[in-house]
Design an enzyme around this catalytic site. Structure first.
Site, short mmCIF file in Angstrom:
data_model
loop_
_atom_site.label_atom_id
_atom_site.label_comp_id
_atom_site.label_asym_id
_atom_site.label_seq_id
_atom_site.Cartn_x
_atom_site.Cartn_y
_atom_site.Cartn_z
N PHE A 237 44.11 59.66 -14.09
CA PHE A 237 43.11 60.83 -13.40
C PHE A 237 41.77 60.14 -12.95
CE2 PHE A 237 45.44 63.38 -16.69
CZ PHE A 237 46.49 63.79 -15.92
N THR A 464 52.12 59.19 -9.69
CA THR A 464 52.14 59.90 -8.57
C THR A 464 53.41 59.93 -7.58
OG1 THR A 464 50.90 58.19 -7.61
CG2 THR A 464 49.48 60.02 -8.39
N ALA A 506 49.30 56.75 -0.62
CA ALA A 506 50.59 56.97 0.31
C ALA A 506 50.51 56.72 1.44
CB ALA A 506 50.80 58.74 0.00
N LEU A 625 55.15 63.44 2.89
CA LEU A 625 56.31 62.44 2.90
C LEU A 625 57.50 62.92 1.90
CD1 LEU A 625 54.26 59.14 2.11
CD2 LEU A 625 55.85 59.39 4.05
N THR A 629 57.89 65.08 -4.74
CA THR A 629 56.80 64.59 -5.43
C THR A 629 55.45 65.29 -5.04
OG1 THR A 629 56.71 62.62 -4.01
CG2 THR A 629 57.85 62.26 -5.98
N GLN A 633 52.54 67.01 -7.66
CA GLN A 633 51.29 66.39 -7.69
C GLN A 633 50.24 67.66 -7.55
OE1 GLN A 633 49.38 63.17 -7.39
NE2 GLN A 633 50.39 62.68 -5.37
N LYS A 696 48.12 62.19 5.25
CA LYS A 696 46.82 62.36 4.94
C LYS A 696 46.71 61.79 3.35
CE LYS A 696 44.76 65.43 8.04
NZ LYS A 696 44.20 67.12 8.20
N GLU A 700 44.31 64.88 -5.04
CA GLU A 700 43.15 65.32 -5.32
C GLU A 700 42.92 66.79 -4.65
OE1 GLU A 700 41.61 61.30 -4.60
OE2 GLU A 700 40.60 61.67 -6.61
MO1 MOS Z 1 41.18 59.22 -8.68
S1 MOS Z 1 39.63 59.91 -9.46
O1 MOS Z 1 40.50 58.40 -7.33
O2 MOS Z 1 41.96 58.24 -9.63
#
Ligand code: MOS
Length: 734
Positions: A237, A464, A506, A625, A629, A633, A696, A700
């Site tokens: 994180f 991820t 990615a 993609l 997953t 995320q 993209k 987050e």
């Molecule tokens: Mo993230 S807060 O750029 O791992």
């Protein structure tokens, strides 16, 4: 060929993870492994007057106790301690460096022993005396001392005057407390003593080459003598972006003992690392009665340490998102006697957009407008800050599809107007925005004549799905089944990659694979053309693709040469290529991912207990993609948003300058019982400008806006506006 890109491909590392075959930093073994345990300071500021290690050293099995007085040599300049993610301003923290104490929980000694339990026990016998100095850990106490971060702020028009002249105004202060990352995996390093001065460092990190560079400069090592490996990461994180102190301390231990050392921090000790800074956000919004914005003022005050200036963009989102002629921002920092704050789960945006989107909700109430309608009236197809169009922006579709899936049209506007038995029901929404970043990444492909390819890159997969999406892109660009692809990641000796963060990996890694695959294809074509009576003799380079293990003419599918034949005729059995992909600089467009988040809360009328019963998030992030997953995320990010809204808060005892809830019993994160119905929608967003694959990146964007949507839902349910997170039941009773 797109057989895998865009599909719900299962994790290629899934089996290794669920069977325990995947090894994490604290699990690698070595012969004669010694174990470390860290002793931490109990005061936030001062000097070490005396350290008495004699009692610890008398414990059988204790090998050594390292302190600043007897540690091996480390570099002395700030420059040597700056990692890739270090703030520009300041002096990075150096563990066991000298007698100075700069925060509670700072490592002051390392006990090394034959067994972990012995090290732990002996650590309790190290006695430290301090000369304590005056300290402060309370942001609100220091806010008058806040200083401006040296970053260009570009105001528009005259926000103050426009605000004063606005027909409808809203001004309020919002607060996000300090939060700690709390990844499942503890921070750990296993340093193996390989002989001849060589070290292999298994580290929990989001960037092996960042850790390698730091350790090399601190310990003056050649690249060949210090290798950093991190094939799997149990969550981070953002906590693993900068090298954490345990890796430096573990290397100190290995150098001192001249043997292998493992150091695993305890959960409690992880509260001595970075954190999301507590932030005060002040928003002032002025609008015309028709719901168009006249003025935005956004000011943020965030926490940093006494020794480094960490800050992230909190206010720029307000500058960018909505149409508004007058805007002004201010970002300031406050120094406290704590570790340096750090990136955590959409740094800057999770906090800044929380405040903006709550303020927009309050403005909508004042305007008697539906909150979606307000956002549509201020909608901008251009980045308001930079004045440029977006490479793509399907935020309107996010609002539409999200609202439809949520059933927003059934919402009654009045607060306290919806209920379910003894529970008040609230519906809230918010916008999310994040950057679509992309970085240079290199990849190596080794293709063998039997149609197998190995792709390698130093990038970390922090859980991820990087292994999986790289395998998908490799399979499609090399025209092979995904089973024939193997991916090697997380090793500093592999081709260059930045830390995995910012949701940039990615797009960045995919294009590195695609670019390198292109080189493989060219070489195969060169070989195929040399074959006698080659069916591709006259094929143009760009008219040939790799598919089903063959080079095939796009114009005439009957013209094909298998990979095996091309290599056999060229008398080779493998092709190896390595390329770095760099994205061209382009400031003519803004690159952002967007979301519309909808939340339903149910609030027990008597007790004030809040449950997030439903979340719908509609995401526009270019090409997705891997829908499987990507879905995971976003669900994970939404859970992080629920934590931010209702649970997470690091509590300090400001009289002692210490954290009171440095454990995951009292630092609450959402558990199963807190997580209910979550629906993720990926809005179709073709993007031919951002990069060739139209990616993209994701991750987050999933958390941004979630806390605001929940806070707005709580207001709608109860009529109570709680602006300081987390929204706990006591605050509803105030
Ligand atoms: Mo993230 S807060 O750029 O791992």
């Amino acid at each position: 060929m797109m057989n895998y890109i865009g599909t719900a491909t299962s994790r290629v590392d899934g089996r290794a993870k669920v069977t325990g075959a995947a090894k994490y930093a604290g699990e690698f073994n070595a012969s004669r492994l010694a174990y470390g345990s860290v002793v931490e300071s109990t005061i936030p500021r001062g000097r070490i007057a005396r350290i008495d290690t004699s009692e610890a050293l008398r414990v059988e099995g204790v090998l050594k106790v390292l302190t600043y007085e007897n540690r091996p040599r480390m570099a002395g300049t700030d420059q040597a301690w700056k990692d890739d993610i270090a703030p520009e301003e300041g002096s990075p923290f150096r563990p066991l460096y000298d007698d100075r104490i700069m925060f509670s929980g700072q490592p002051v000694a390392l006990v090394l022993a034959e067994q972990w339990e012995i090290a732990q026990y002996a650590a309790s016998l190290v006695h430290v005396e301090y000369d304590q100095q005056a300290f402060v850990t309370d942001l609100f106490k220091q806010r008058e001392q806040a200083f401006v971060v040296q970053k260009p702020e570009k105001p528009r028009g005259d926000a103050e005057r426009a605000y004063a002249a606005s027909e409808v105004r809203h001004e309020a202060e919002y607060f996000i407390p300090t939060e700690h990352h709390n990844p499942m995996e503890l921070f750990a390093s296993t340093v193996t003593w390989d002989g001849g001065g060589k070290l292999t460092v298994y580290d929990k990190t989001q960037g092996v080459q960042n850790v390698q560079r730091l350790l090399r400069s601190v310990f003056n090592k050649k690249a060949d003598d210090l290798r950093v490996i991190s094939p799997f990461v149990g969550g981070a994180f953002g906590a693993g972006l900068r090298p954490q102190y345990q890796v430096v301390v573990a290397v100190l231990g290995a150098l001192a003992l001249e043997r292998s050392v493992r150091l695993v921090l305890t959960r409690q000790q992880m509260y001595g690392l970075g954190y999301r800074p507590a932030t005060i956000e002040r928003l002032a919004l002025g609008a015309k009665a028709d719901g168009t914005l006249d003025a935005i003022t956004h000011e943020a005050i965030a926490v940093t340490s006494q020794f480094e200036d960490f800050s992230r963009n909190d206010t720029g989102w307000s500058a960018q998102l909505y149409k508004c002629a007058n805007a002004k921002y201010l970002h300031r920092l406050v120094r406290l006697d704590v570790p340096t704050s750090s990136d955590m789960r959409a740094p800057g945006a999770a906090t800044g957009v929380y405040a903006l989107e709550c303020a927009m909700d309050e403005l909508a109430v004042a305007l008697k407008l539906d909150p979606i309608e307000l956002r549509l009236r201020c909608y901008s197809d251009r980045d308001q800050n930079e004045g440029v169009p977006y490479t793509s922006k399907q935020l309107r579709e996010c609002y539409r599809q999200g609202a439809e899936a949520f059933g927003w049209d059934k919402r009654k506007a009045e607060p306290c107007s919806m209920r379910d038995g003894s529970e008040l029901v609230g519906w809230g929404m918010a916008t999310g925005i994040w950057e679509a970043l992309q970085m240079p990444v290199a990849a190596r492909i080794v293709l063998t004549a039997n149609g197998h390819a190995e792709i390698s890159c130093a990038a970390s997969d922090i859980g991820t799905g990087t292994y999986t999406i790289m395998a998908q892109v490799a399979a499609d660009t090399l025209g092979l089944p995904i089973e024939n692809i193997s991916i090697k990641l997380g090793d500093s000796a592999l081709p260059q990659a930045p830390v995995e963060g910012g949701s940039w990996m990615a797009a960045s890694a995919s294009h590195a694979v695609a670019k390198t695959a292109e080189e493989v294809r060219k070489e195969l074509l060169t070989l195929a053309k040399k074959m006698k009576n080659s069916p591709l003799a006259r094929a143009k380079r760009n008219d040939v693709v790799l598919a089903d293990g063959k080079l095939v003419s796009k114009l005439d599918a009957s013209r094909a040469v298998s990979i095996a034949d091309a290599m056999r005729h060229g008398a080779i059995d493998r092709i190896e290529k390595q390329r770095t992909n760099r994205f061209p600089e382009d400031t003519s467009h803004a690159r952002n991912a967007h979301s519309a988040v909808f939340a339903e809360v149910k609030v027990d009328e008597q007790l004030g207990v809040i449950r997030v019963s439903r979340v719908v998030s509609a995401i526009a992030a270019g090409r997705v993609l891997n829908t499987k997953t990507a879905h995971s995320q976003i669900v994970g990010s939404i859970v992080g948003g629920i934590g931010m809204a209702l649970h997470e808060e690091t509590l300090y005892d400001h009289r002692l300058g210490r954290i009171m809830n440095a454990n995951i019993a009292e630092y609450h994160v959402p558990v199963n019982a807190d997580v209910h119905d979550i629906k993720v929608i990926f809005v179709d967003e073709p993007d031919n400008i951002i990069n060739p694959l139209g990616i993209k990146g994701l991750g987050e964007i999933g958390i941004v806006g979630v806390a605001a949507a929940i806070a707005n839902a709580v207001y709608h349910a109860t009529g109570k506006r709680v602006r300081d997170l987390p929204i706990t039941l006591d605050k509803l009773q105030r």
